[in-house]
Scaffold this active site. Structure first.
Site: not given
Length: 462
Positions: A65-67
């Site tokens: 996951y990331c922004t």
């Protein structure tokens, strides 16, 4: 469960693809799932971390996951490229941003989501604080662009009271990887110990010998950004208008300016309506063309003949603030021209477009899949941009990291209204776009905090 679902018998591992300063104020906590935080300064360090820690990922279901999901796209492809044992890589669609929209209470996410705009961070209804002050270790999660590591310049968390006591800080990565930092303690497992007082810290940061002993790092390659000027401008005039921007970005980006392919005829408005600096005084003939620089466009009106008159002509009507809506032709010529520029002068990391140049850049993004291998963009910056009434903008949302800079409402931009630029931003996929609104006119602002936000956006791609 469907075959290949990340919830089958294989062991799960949760990989945070963000930079360290992002993870320090918020992250996912899933019961019975191992969480990996690479602790990197910048995204370009992630491939090296994956190489060094591949055994932590081999044979497992890797949940990333990331922004906003963009960094995971590239990182997951890199992990899969390592071959057997690395096939099961999954990512959070839309990133943390979309997740929090679906789960306002935060769900499995704790703390705040770091975002690359004036807000800096966005939280859920859960008000728990995950971050701690670098100096005193108290709970704190409000970043300030003024608080950066003295050595590597990444953001650090420093509470209000500690900011008053000192203005020099050493981030936990510089502490952790220093062989000899005097009495600065190491930082392990995300726990911050008590660090130096004001006098000790200033002594360390002002000591040239200690600074020279920091781990040597190759200077990162500057980002190359192709700049597209607005209607009836040229590369020279746009470069002059962007001089302050180029100066403030010189450490991280190189701006390359080019003329658009459609040369426009010389025109002027008569009498008191004349506003062009090249327009003649009342009662005199128009100046010869050689006295004024050529003007160009990326898109032209449907009745544009493509021929440039040798002499000046008087404008047949006053300035029309909505004239850009009728300039929809000429895209194919400009596209072929830009393909040539990318081939001869590239590669470019991204495009910065102003006004009509922003509309042209947005069209390129909308055709991203068709242009792969010829015009590859990691990001786009759209200043005072607008969406053209063309088919490309009526299809699926555009998937390209984008920074949108435009005047606020009501604002002072008399040419492109704020709602026009805001609509263009809405055409980009959720999680892909960052918006900077300013109170000025038809310009690119370079004062704080706008400049800080522009730099923060670009640092994602270093």
């Amino acid at each position: 469960m469907k075959n290949g679902s990340p919830t089958d018998d294989k062991q799960l591992v949760l990989l945070d693809a963000r930079n360290l300063y992002e993870t320090r104020i918020g992250k996912f906590h899933a019961p019975s799932v191992e969480t990996l935080d690479p602790g990197i300064r910048q995204y370009s360090d992630l491939p090296s971390w994956i190489d060094d820690n591949s055994e932590l990922l081999r044979g497992k279901h890797v949940l990333m996951y990331c922004t906003g999901g963009i960094r995971c796209e590239m990182a997951s492809a890199y992990i899969r490229s390592k071959g057997a044992g690395f096939e099961n890589v999954f990512q959070l669609y839309g990133g943390i941003q979309r997740y929090l929209e679906q789960f306002p209470d935060g769900g499995f996410f704790r703390g705040k989501n770091f975002v690359f705009d004036h807000r800096i961070s966005v939280g859920s209804s859960d008000t728990s604080i995950m971050g701690v002050c670098l100096i005193c270790g108290s709970s704190y999660d409000n970043y300030s662009s003024r608080c950066r590591c003295t050595h590597c310049r990444i953001l650090v968390l420093v509470c209000d009271s500690c900011q008053i006591k000192s203005d020099a800080y050493v981030c936990e990565l510089c502490q952790k990887h220093r062989m000899d930092f005097g009495s600065i303690p190491s930082v392990e497992d995300g726990e911050l110990a008590t660090v130096l007082d004001k006098n000790d810290l200033k002594t360390v940061c002002s000591d040239s010998k200690i600074s020279s002993q920091l781990p040597s790092r190759n200077a990162p390659r500057k980002l190359r950004i192709l700049c597209l000027h607005g209607f009836r401008q040229n590369a020279s005039s746009f470069k002059g208008r962007s001089a302050s921007l180029a100066k403030k970005l010189k450490s991280i980006a190189e701006l390359v300016f080019i003329d658009a392919p459609h040369e426009l005829p010389f025109i002027y408005q008569s009498c008191t309506e004349a506003k062009n600096s090249c327009a003649p005084p009342s009662g005199q003939h128009a100046p010869p063309p050689e006295n004024c620089k050529r003007k160009y466009a990326w898109l032209v009106a449907s009745d544009f003949g493509g021929k440039v008159e040798a002499d000046w002509k008087i404008a047949n009507q006053p300035f029309d603030p909505l004239q850009y809506q009728g300039q929809t032709d000429g895209f194919d010529v400009s596209l072929a021209y830009l393909k040539k520029m990318f081939s001869e002068q590239g590669p470019f990391d991204g495009i910065l477009g102003f006004s009509q140049g922003a509309a042209m850049a947005a069209l390129l993004c909308a055709q991203g899949d068709k242009l792969k291998g010829e015009i590859d963009l990691r990001f786009v910056i759209l200043c005072s941009g607008f969406a053209l009434p063309l088919a490309d903008f009526g299809q699926k949302p555009i998937n390209c990291p984008s920074l949108h800079i435009f005047g606020s409402d009501p604002g002072k931009d008399r040419q492109i209204t704020s709602h026009t630029s805001r609509y263009l931003a809405s055409r980009f996929e959720d999680g892909c776009s960052v918006i900077i609104e300013h109170e000025f006119g038809h310009i690119i602002p370079t004062r704080s905090p706008y400049m800080d936000n522009i730099k923060d956006f670009l640092r994602r791609f270093l």
